[in-house]
Design a protein around this motif. Sequence first.
Motif, PDB file in Angstrom:
ATOM      1  N   ALA A  26      -0.987  18.796  -2.981  1.00 41.95           N
ATOM      2  CA  ALA A  26      -0.322  18.038  -1.773  1.00 41.95           C
ATOM      3  C   ALA A  26       0.202  16.778  -2.612  1.00 41.95           C
ATOM      4  N   ASP A  27       1.471  16.515  -2.558  1.00 42.28           N
ATOM      5  CA  ASP A  27       2.134  15.480  -2.836  1.00 42.28           C
ATOM      6  C   ASP A  27       1.767  14.162  -2.138  1.00 42.28           C
ATOM      7  N   PRO A  28       1.397  13.163  -2.818  1.00 43.47           N
ATOM      8  CA  PRO A  28       1.275  11.777  -2.299  1.00 43.47           C
ATOM      9  C   PRO A  28       2.435  11.325  -1.175  1.00 43.47           C
ATOM     10  N   PRO A  29       2.081  10.678  -0.178  1.00 43.58           N
ATOM     11  CA  PRO A  29       3.107  10.163   0.457  1.00 43.58           C
ATOM     12  C   PRO A  29       4.226   9.313  -0.014  1.00 43.58           C
ATOM     13  N   THR A  30       5.178   9.418   0.440  1.00 41.85           N
ATOM     14  CA  THR A  30       6.215   8.767  -0.194  1.00 41.85           C
ATOM     15  C   THR A  30       6.341   7.076   0.391  1.00 41.85           C
ATOM     16  N   LEU A  31       6.986   6.351  -0.385  1.00 39.20           N
ATOM     17  CA  LEU A  31       6.781   4.979   0.138  1.00 39.20           C
ATOM     18  C   LEU A  31       7.598   4.782   1.609  1.00 39.20           C
ATOM     19  N   GLU A  32       8.526   5.583   1.895  1.00 41.07           N
ATOM     20  CA  GLU A  32       9.174   5.619   3.231  1.00 41.07           C
ATOM     21  C   GLU A  32       8.337   6.246   4.014  1.00 41.07           C
ATOM     22  N   GLU A  33       7.609   6.910   3.944  1.00 39.15           N
ATOM     23  CA  GLU A  33       6.579   7.687   4.791  1.00 39.15           C
ATOM     24  C   GLU A  33       5.502   6.783   5.183  1.00 39.15           C
ATOM     25  N   LEU A  34       5.039   6.055   4.215  1.00 41.50           N
ATOM     26  CA  LEU A  34       4.160   5.082   4.241  1.00 41.50           C
ATOM     27  C   LEU A  34       4.375   3.795   5.145  1.00 41.50           C
ATOM     28  N   ALA A  35       5.671   3.459   5.016  1.00 36.81           N
ATOM     29  CA  ALA A  35       6.466   2.397   5.690  1.00 36.81           C
ATOM     30  C   ALA A  35       6.751   2.928   7.167  1.00 36.81           C
ATOM     31  N   ALA A  36       7.216   4.005   7.375  1.00 37.11           N
ATOM     32  CA  ALA A  36       7.178   4.458   8.907  1.00 37.11           C
ATOM     33  C   ALA A  36       5.881   4.629   9.493  1.00 37.11           C
ATOM     34  N   ALA A  37       4.855   4.874   8.778  1.00 35.14           N
ATOM     35  CA  ALA A  37       3.442   4.846   9.374  1.00 35.14           C
ATOM     36  C   ALA A  37       3.183   3.404   9.836  1.00 35.14           C
ATOM     37  N   ILE A  38       3.404   2.316   9.134  1.00 34.95           N
ATOM     38  CA  ILE A  38       3.235   1.110   9.384  1.00 34.95           C
ATOM     39  C   ILE A  38       3.989   0.853  10.717  1.00 34.95           C
ATOM     40  N   ASP A  39       5.120   1.193  10.743  1.00 32.58           N
ATOM     41  CA  ASP A  39       6.049   0.959  11.947  1.00 32.58           C
ATOM     42  C   ASP A  39       5.692   1.626  13.256  1.00 32.58           C
ATOM     43  N   ARG A  40       4.973   2.722  12.904  1.00 33.51           N
ATOM     44  CA  ARG A  40       4.558   3.528  13.996  1.00 33.51           C
ATOM     45  C   ARG A  40       3.227   2.524  14.799  1.00 33.51           C
ATOM     46  N   TRP A  77       9.110  -3.480   9.464  1.00 37.03           N
ATOM     47  CA  TRP A  77       7.807  -4.299   9.016  1.00 37.03           C
ATOM     48  C   TRP A  77       7.412  -3.630   7.775  1.00 37.03           C
ATOM     49  N   GLY A  78       7.343  -2.246   7.577  1.00 33.99           N
ATOM     50  CA  GLY A  78       6.969  -1.332   6.548  1.00 33.99           C
ATOM     51  C   GLY A  78       7.913  -1.579   5.365  1.00 33.99           C
ATOM     52  N   ASP A  79       9.108  -1.351   5.545  1.00 33.66           N
ATOM     53  CA  ASP A  79       9.870  -1.574   4.420  1.00 33.66           C
ATOM     54  C   ASP A  79      10.131  -3.210   3.941  1.00 33.66           C
ATOM     55  N   LEU A  80       9.876  -3.995   4.930  1.00 32.61           N
ATOM     56  CA  LEU A  80       9.614  -5.439   4.489  1.00 32.61           C
ATOM     57  C   LEU A  80       8.649  -5.697   3.397  1.00 32.61           C
ATOM     58  N   LEU A  81       7.595  -5.060   3.846  1.00 32.63           N
ATOM     59  CA  LEU A  81       6.320  -5.246   3.066  1.00 32.63           C
ATOM     60  C   LEU A  81       6.633  -4.765   1.517  1.00 32.63           C
ATOM     61  N   ILE A  82       7.230  -3.577   1.506  1.00 34.58           N
ATOM     62  CA  ILE A  82       7.492  -3.094   0.016  1.00 34.58           C
ATOM     63  C   ILE A  82       8.327  -3.749  -0.541  1.00 34.58           C
TER      64      ILE A  82
END
Length: 170
Positions: A26-40, A77-82
């Motif tokens: 399994a590939d690790p989640p991308t930064l974009e996916e992690l940011a989207a999870a934060i925003d959910r 928010w997730g993208d801002l964290l990154i």
Amino acid sequence: MIQSRYAASSLVAITVFIAVGFTWGADPPTLEELAAAIDRVRTGPDGERVVAGHISRKLAVSVEVLRAQRARTGLDWGDLLIANLLCKTTEPTVDHVAAEFRGGAGWADIARHHNVNLDQLRNEVRQAQQAIEQRSEDRAPPRSSESQSSPGTTAPTTVVPTGKSSGPRY
């Protein structure tokens, strides 16, 4: 009897091997996916407070500064964290990194461009995302209907010790 034990052991070993193989593959989640999870999480009840509060503490930046950055950059928010994590160890400003992202570059490409360790960045964002999701599960229960029916009509009761005894103590 020995054959059935051998067969059972083999079956368990094969099952474990397949499960481990899927995990490794399994590939690790991308930064974009992690940011989207934060925003959910942000979209849930009390989510804005949970997300903004965690990011503020993680970055040691006030919520007001983060809200101003969001307004200026248009990032979630997730993208801002990154963006802030990228700028923590490199020269560019949050506005500069946000412009790169809004211009179509992915977070991994931006991290590489600024010589940021991508695995370390991904781990920091993943830890934040998991902490935010955990905190969203730990919210206080909703107020009771009694306290919601007439807010502000009854003053809270405060007990002040007087030092006087109310009766014999045994």
